[in-house]
Design a protein around this motif. Structure first.
Motif, PDB file in Angstrom:
ATOM      1  N   VAL A 119       0.865  -1.180   0.000  1.00 18.71           N
ATOM      2  CA  VAL A 119       0.000   0.000   0.000  1.00 18.71           C
ATOM      3  C   VAL A 119       0.909   1.239   0.000  1.00 18.71           C
ATOM      4  O   VAL A 119       1.766   1.376   0.870  1.00 18.71           O
ATOM      5  N   PRO A 120       0.754   2.145  -0.955  1.00 15.97           N
ATOM      6  CA  PRO A 120       1.662   3.289  -1.077  1.00 15.97           C
ATOM      7  C   PRO A 120       1.691   4.158   0.179  1.00 15.97           C
ATOM      8  O   PRO A 120       0.654   4.481   0.749  1.00 15.97           O
ATOM      9  N   LEU A 131     -10.656  -4.332   7.719  1.00 20.29           N
ATOM     10  CA  LEU A 131     -11.828  -3.448   7.708  1.00 20.29           C
ATOM     11  C   LEU A 131     -11.534  -2.104   8.366  1.00 20.29           C
ATOM     12  O   LEU A 131     -11.916  -1.042   7.857  1.00 20.29           O
ATOM     13  N   GLN A 132     -10.854  -2.150   9.501  1.00 20.85           N
ATOM     14  CA  GLN A 132     -10.608  -0.912  10.237  1.00 20.85           C
ATOM     15  C   GLN A 132      -9.554  -0.038   9.556  1.00 20.85           C
ATOM     16  O   GLN A 132      -9.670   1.192   9.563  1.00 20.85           O
ATOM     17  N   LEU A 133      -8.536  -0.643   8.947  1.00 18.52           N
ATOM     18  CA  LEU A 133      -7.552   0.158   8.211  1.00 18.52           C
ATOM     19  C   LEU A 133      -8.195   0.796   6.974  1.00 18.52           C
ATOM     20  O   LEU A 133      -7.889   1.945   6.634  1.00 18.52           O
ATOM     21  N   ALA A 134      -9.070   0.063   6.315  1.00 16.81           N
ATOM     22  CA  ALA A 134      -9.764   0.618   5.143  1.00 16.81           C
ATOM     23  C   ALA A 134     -10.603   1.832   5.531  1.00 16.81           C
ATOM     24  O   ALA A 134     -10.694   2.807   4.782  1.00 16.81           O
ATOM     25  N   HIS A 156      -6.941   4.053   0.246  1.00 16.99           N
ATOM     26  CA  HIS A 156      -6.357   2.763  -0.120  1.00 16.99           C
ATOM     27  C   HIS A 156      -7.237   1.597   0.332  1.00 16.99           C
ATOM     28  O   HIS A 156      -6.754   0.476   0.485  1.00 16.99           O
ATOM     29  N   ALA A 157      -8.524   1.878   0.522  1.00 15.75           N
ATOM     30  CA  ALA A 157      -9.438   0.851   1.032  1.00 15.75           C
ATOM     31  C   ALA A 157      -9.478  -0.384   0.149  1.00 15.75           C
ATOM     32  O   ALA A 157      -9.492  -1.519   0.639  1.00 15.75           O
ATOM     33  N   ALA A 158      -9.465  -0.196  -1.162  1.00 11.31           N
ATOM     34  CA  ALA A 158      -9.554  -1.333  -2.086  1.00 11.31           C
ATOM     35  C   ALA A 158      -8.350  -2.252  -1.946  1.00 11.31           C
ATOM     36  O   ALA A 158      -8.479  -3.485  -1.998  1.00 11.31           O
TER      37      ALA A 158
END
Length: 304
Positions: free
Chosen positions: A61-62, A157-160, A166-168
């Motif tokens: 994830v960037p 889920l919580q990081l999204a 960057h949810a996807a």
């Protein structure tokens, strides 16, 4: 014959260059290039098993960096006390991933000193096993494959939600890693569901969720708290349990001395094995899976 250069031409040329240089210098100071880490998103994990989950969920994830707060030698966070370096690490983070279920007894201090830090609780929604007496809930949920899968999904889920740009990618990574864990889970059930010997003695209270998942019976625990040697009476009681139940397998853990377990093995003839609760190990994405595969081989030998 070459014509002499006009004095006014030279002055005009110098002034022109000065204007150009001034313009270049002004552009550089007003609009400097942005650094690649200008939008960094730092995630800190409380200890090893959560770090392994987080690096899988946040893979590629960037701008995201995952840092583990505690040293590997800490193992489980029983009675862990925060040090100033921990608070410094957390002050530079946007997210703190914790196990929850009472594992991190220092959370009140974190919340009071860093009220803006976002907390991700990995054990959210997982049914907990209540300890004996005043022990409280058992926090070692990740040792069960099923619970570890749920923790990974909770983290994803919580990081999204906290990093929606960057949810996807968090979602895709969560699905991919959960699939690997589900494959491991299926292989372990295929091998362990049919074992005849279900009674085991474990080193400390790290394995009730694992035993619950694979329908094993923990007949006794050598050390309720790792590092606290059992009393002579407790040792004698465990030795009697092993003899009466004809238990053939004792399990120590690689993170702690196995002196008490060795004493029980010598007194009863039971064989001593190593079962790893995944609280230390390589800082690599597949570490949890590899450690559990090693546990599977150990259990196949010990219980068949």
């Amino acid at each position: 014959m070459r014509k002499p250069v006009s004095f006014f031409f030279i002055v005009a040329l110098l002034l022109s260059n000065a204007v150009l240089l001034s313009a270049c210098g002004g552009q550089s100071s007003v609009a400097p290039e942005k650094k690649e880490d200008g939008k960094s998103f730092t995630i800190v994990t409380s200890f090893y098993p959560l770090y392994i989950s987080a690096i899988n969920v946040a893979k590629d994830v960037p701008g995201v960096k995952v840092v583990n707060m505690t040293e590997q030698t800490t193992g489980c966070l029983h009675d862990y006390q925060l040090v100033p370096e921990d608070l410094k690490t957390l002050s530079e983070a946007q997210v703190f991933i914790v196990n929850g279920a009472g594992m991190e007894a220092f959370m009140d201090k974190v919340v009071s000193q860093l009220p803006n830090l976002k907390i991700v609780e990995a054990s959210k929604g997982i049914p907990l096993i209540t300890g004996e007496g005043e022990e409280g809930d058992n926090p070692h949920v990740w040792v069960s494959i099923s619970n570890d899968i749920q923790q990974v999904k909770n983290i994803g889920l919580q990081l999204a939600a906290l990093d929606p740009d960057h949810a996807a990618q968090y979602s895709a990574n969560t699905t991919a890693y959960a699939a690997k864990l589900e494959d491991l889970q299926a292989r372990m059930h295929q091998s362990l569901d049919g074992v005849k010997n279900k009674d085991i003695i474990t080193f400390h209270e790290a394995f009730p969720y694992f035993a619950q998942e694979f329908k094993l019976n923990i007949a006794a625990v050598i050390e309720r708290e790792p590092g606290s040697e059992p009393s002579a009476a407790e040792l004698a009681e465990t030795i009697e349990t092993v003899r009466q139940a004809k238990i053939k397998a004792l399990f120590a853990e690689p993170q702690y001395p196995a002196k008490a377990a060795e004493t029980i093995a010598n007194e009863t003839g039971a064989k001593l094995y190593i079962l790893d609760p995944v609280v230390t190990g390589p800082m690599e994405p597949d570490a949890y899976i590899k450690i559990m595969e090693a546990n599977l081989k150990t259990l196949e030998e010990a219980l068949n």
